[in-house]
Design a protein around this motif. Structure first.
Motif, PDB file in Angstrom:
ATOM      1  N   SER A  55      43.595  47.318  50.405  1.00 54.43           N
ATOM      2  CA  SER A  55      42.030  46.350  49.287  1.00 54.43           C
ATOM      3  C   SER A  55      40.437  47.358  49.982  1.00 54.43           C
ATOM      4  CB  SER A  55      41.882  44.923  49.935  1.00 54.43           C
ATOM      5  OG  SER A  55      40.935  44.845  49.818  1.00 54.43           O
ATOM      6  N   TRP A  56      40.070  47.605  48.852  1.00 60.38           N
ATOM      7  CA  TRP A  56      38.211  47.877  49.163  1.00 60.38           C
ATOM      8  C   TRP A  56      38.132  47.060  50.210  1.00 60.38           C
ATOM      9  CZ3 TRP A  56      37.907  53.470  50.115  1.00 60.38           C
ATOM     10  CH2 TRP A  56      36.113  53.266  49.973  1.00 60.38           C
ATOM     11  N   ASN A 105      42.341  41.079  42.679  1.00 59.01           N
ATOM     12  CA  ASN A 105      41.215  41.105  41.698  1.00 59.01           C
ATOM     13  C   ASN A 105      39.775  40.170  40.794  1.00 59.01           C
ATOM     14  OD1 ASN A 105      44.346  43.400  41.111  1.00 59.01           O
ATOM     15  ND2 ASN A 105      42.769  44.044  42.253  1.00 59.01           N
ATOM     16  N   ASN A 161      38.736  51.507  40.342  1.00 59.67           N
ATOM     17  CA  ASN A 161      40.367  52.171  40.995  1.00 59.67           C
ATOM     18  C   ASN A 161      40.676  53.012  40.743  1.00 59.67           C
ATOM     19  OD1 ASN A 161      40.717  50.209  43.324  1.00 59.67           O
ATOM     20  ND2 ASN A 161      40.283  48.209  42.037  1.00 59.67           N
ATOM     21  N   ARG A 164      38.374  55.529  42.250  1.00 61.14           N
ATOM     22  CA  ARG A 164      38.631  55.932  43.851  1.00 61.14           C
ATOM     23  C   ARG A 164      40.069  56.086  44.081  1.00 61.14           C
ATOM     24  NH1 ARG A 164      41.748  52.754  47.984  1.00 61.14           N
ATOM     25  NH2 ARG A 164      42.282  50.607  45.262  1.00 61.14           N
TER      26      ARG A 164
END
Length: 213
Positions: A55-56, A105, A161, A164
């Motif tokens: 998780s960011w 999310n 994502n 990323r």
């Protein structure tokens, strides 16, 4: 933060927290990322193993470094330099960790958690297995309902994502989900947690700041 924005974040965040409690989640509202990090440190057993869901949001809290510093064993399949076989082993170990720490999310106004995964390890660990599950979400993850949650995933979470993770999926070029069919697709499993799973100690922390994607 602007005082009017802070007021609105508090108002919406508290409403969602109450909805989560009605759905039997152990939910709290924290005004800041610092407060959320302190809550996580309180919840995680001091000598326990901690699985990370990639998780960011959790990354932005800076809490993982604090957990490591006090002696917690961190199970992070996203750590640099790992072979694929080792990443899979860590994912499996996360299912029986003392605590599993992840983001979401989307969180609906009526207190449901909506998440989409590529392999399903994150959503699996959220539902059953770890000693306790801790989900953290900034106010930017709050949506009206399931339909808006799925739209948020398609138009915001998934494209960002993918970028990323440096994946070659079409949404990296279009900025929204294209229902891709290739082997690098990360939108394979979607779960909706309507209420706390019966055998899972599940904590949800709503934060009055924008965090993660």
């Amino acid at each position: 933060m602007n005082e009017h924005v802070s007021w609105h974040n508090d108002l919406v965040g508290e409403r969602v927290t109450e909805a989560l409690r009605r759905n039997d989640f152990d939910a709290v509202y924290c005004k800041s990322a610092a407060e959320a990090a302190a809550e996580i440190l309180r919840l995680v057993p001091e000598t326990g193993t901690v699985g990370l869901g990639g998780s960011w949001t959790v990354k932005e809290l800076g809490v993982v470094e604090k957990l490591k510093a006090r002696g917690n064993t961190i199970l992070d399949h996203g750590a640099p330099g790992l072979e694929n076989e080792e990443r899979v082993r860590i994912r499996r170990a996360q299912l029986t960790a003392d605590a599993f720490l992840t983001g979401s999310n989307a969180v609906t106004m009526d207190g449901r958690l909506v998440n989409t995964d590529g392999s399903g390890n994150r959503v699996a660990a959220m539902i059953f297995g770890p000693g306790k599950v801790i989900v953290v979400a900034g106010v930017n993850k709050i949506v009206r309902d399931i339909q808006e949650a799925e739209e948020r995933i398609r138009k915001t979470a998934a494209p960002i994502n993918n970028r990323r993770l440096n994946l070659p999926n079409p949404c990296v070029k279009t900025g929204e989900c294209m229902d891709c069919q290739g082997p690098t697709r990360i939108c394979n499993v979607t779960t909706i947690v309507h209420k706390r799973p019966k055998l899972t100690e599940m904590h949800v922390i709503i934060v009055g700041e924008e965090l993660g994607f």
